[in-house]
Every structure is written in structure tokens, then in C-alpha cells.
Design a protein around this motif. Structure first.
Motif, mmCIF file in Angstrom:
data_model
loop_
_atom_site.group_PDB
_atom_site.id
_atom_site.type_symbol
_atom_site.label_atom_id
_atom_site.label_comp_id
_atom_site.label_asym_id
_atom_site.label_seq_id
_atom_site.Cartn_x
_atom_site.Cartn_y
_atom_site.Cartn_z
ATOM 1 N N ILE A 151 0.838 -1.208 0.000
ATOM 2 C CA ILE A 151 0.000 0.000 0.000
ATOM 3 C C ILE A 151 0.869 1.254 0.000
ATOM 4 O O ILE A 151 0.597 2.210 -0.734
ATOM 5 C CB ILE A 151 -1.002 -0.036 1.167
ATOM 6 N N LYS A 152 1.932 1.253 0.788
ATOM 7 C CA LYS A 152 2.848 2.405 0.771
ATOM 8 C C LYS A 152 3.429 2.601 -0.621
ATOM 9 O O LYS A 152 3.550 3.728 -1.110
ATOM 10 C CB LYS A 152 3.974 2.214 1.796
ATOM 11 N N ARG A 153 3.791 1.520 -1.283
ATOM 12 C CA ARG A 153 4.340 1.595 -2.643
ATOM 13 C C ARG A 153 3.283 2.137 -3.611
ATOM 14 O O ARG A 153 3.576 2.962 -4.472
ATOM 15 C CB ARG A 153 4.815 0.211 -3.079
ATOM 16 N N GLY A 154 2.053 1.664 -3.469
ATOM 17 C CA GLY A 154 0.974 2.150 -4.319
ATOM 18 C C GLY A 154 0.734 3.636 -4.145
ATOM 19 O O GLY A 154 0.528 4.368 -5.119
ATOM 20 N N ILE A 155 0.782 4.106 -2.905
ATOM 21 C CA ILE A 155 0.589 5.532 -2.633
ATOM 22 C C ILE A 155 1.717 6.339 -3.270
ATOM 23 O O ILE A 155 1.481 7.412 -3.834
ATOM 24 C CB ILE A 155 0.471 5.782 -1.117
ATOM 25 N N LEU A 156 2.942 5.836 -3.211
ATOM 26 C CA LEU A 156 4.065 6.521 -3.862
ATOM 27 C C LEU A 156 3.841 6.672 -5.367
ATOM 28 O O LEU A 156 4.316 7.628 -5.979
ATOM 29 C CB LEU A 156 5.369 5.751 -3.640
ATOM 30 N N ALA A 157 3.143 5.714 -5.962
ATOM 31 C CA ALA A 157 2.917 5.739 -7.412
ATOM 32 C C ALA A 157 1.785 6.676 -7.815
ATOM 33 O O ALA A 157 1.636 6.993 -8.991
ATOM 34 C CB ALA A 157 2.614 4.322 -7.913
#
Length: 190
Positions: free
Chosen positions: A55-61
Motif C-alpha cells: 500500500i505504501k508503494r501504491g501511494i508513492l505511485a
């Protein structure tokens, strides 16, 4: 996994898979490079602590064009995933949950099947870095050919045993016809 008495094609395939894992691991330690325009960012659910990193990675994207985070998971996983996304600063109007069924029946194939049912055609699939090679092959097998996707991996607990397990699953699933042995080259960006 021990490589003994294997033909040159098998050794070559194993070496190319290892390079895919290395590439995914290196990419997971950098900011996401999203190459698809107007793509939806879709987090594929994982086990335990994997969801936080995904989820953190998705938010970064996410950016100005990609303002929603699609959470794609089993019924039992969606509320905890939503809570993680909210705790990371998103609001409900930026979260789209997609239920792919109860945990006992949900898997990556069912996660892909719901994509076209919801009308998605252009997505970045966020998973764990060590899942990138398998997810790319599953996407090649299950998503329509006009479906544009990119697979991005979140940094996590990448161990030699996990990588060898993934390689074994890729080969096992490919032999059963459940996934493509090779990725769909031009559509997949890792």
C-alpha cells in the motif's frame, strides 16, 4: 533448489528468472517509475505485513492523474487494507476496494478476473518484489491482450528461499498450464 544435470535451455531459463528477480529487487528500492499514462494503481493483497509495504508503494505511485488507489483482495483482507491506506493519509474518496471473493477461493487469478469485470484496461499492479516475475506471467496468462499493465514490486523480505519457492511455483504452474512460462514482453514493464 539444486541445478544438476539440467539441459542448457533449463539453465538459461533459470538464469533469466534470477535476473528478473534481481531487477525487481533493485527497482523496489527506488521510487516507482510508472510508464503507463492514466493507469489505475492497484494493490494486490498479500499475506500479513506484505500489505503495508504494498500500500505504501501504491501511494508513492499516485500523482495528479492517478488519484485513486484500488485495493484488490479477498473479502477478509479489504477492511484491514483500507485501514492501512487510511492510516497512510488517504481518504475514502481516494480508495476503491475490489472484492475478489472469500480467502479460501481468492487468488491472483480471481484478482485478475475482477479487473475486466470492473472495466479496468490500464493498471499498475503493485505486489511484493519477489512476486513480480510470477505476477507478470499470471497477467500474461489471464488478462486480455488489449489490457495494458505494469507490475511494480514493494520492498520486503526477499530471501533466497522465497525466490527459489517462487521459481518452483512459476515452473510448476506453467507445467499445469495455469500461467504463461514467459512474460508478455512489450506489455509488461518491470
Amino acid at each position: 533448489m539444486v541445478l544438476t544435470a539440467l539441459d542448457s535451455d533449463t539453465v538459461s531459463f533459470f538464469e533469466s528468472l534470477m535476473e528478473e528477480f534481481r531487477t525487481a529487487f533493485v527497482a523496489s528500492r527506488k521510487p516507482p517509475e510508472i510508464r503507463l499514462t492514466d493507469a489505475h494503481i492497484m494493490v494486490l493483497s498479500g499475506e500479513g505485513g506484505d500489505n503495508l509495504a504494498r500500500i505504501k508503494r501504491g501511494i508513492l505511485a499516485m500523482n495528479e492523474k492517478r488519484r485513486t488507489l484500488v485495493l484488490n483482495g479477498a473479502t477478509e483482507q479489504l477492511q484491514p487494507m483500507r485501514e492501512i491506506a487510511l492510516s497512510e493519509g488517504l481518504t475514502d474518496d481516494h480508495i476503491v476496494p475490489i472484492d475478489c471473493g472469500p480467502r479460501a477461493k481468492a487468488n491472483t487469478k480471481t484478482q485478475f478476473e475482477v479487473l475486466w469485470a470492473y472495466g479496468f484496461k490500464n493498471v499498475v499492479l503493485v505486489t511484493s518484489a519477489y512476486h513480480v516475475p510470477r505476477v507478470a506471467r499470471q497477467a500474461a496468462q489471464f488478462l486480455p491482450h488489449d489490457f495494458q499493465y505494469q507490475v511494480d514490486g514493494a520492498e520486503g523480505d526477499e530471501t533466497v528461499d522465497r525466490v527459489h519457492g517462487e521459481i518452483s511455483r512459476i515452473i510448476q504452474y506453467a507445467k499445469k498450464g495455469d500461467i504463461a512460462l514467459h512474460r508478455r514482453g512489450e506489455a509488461v514493464v518491470v
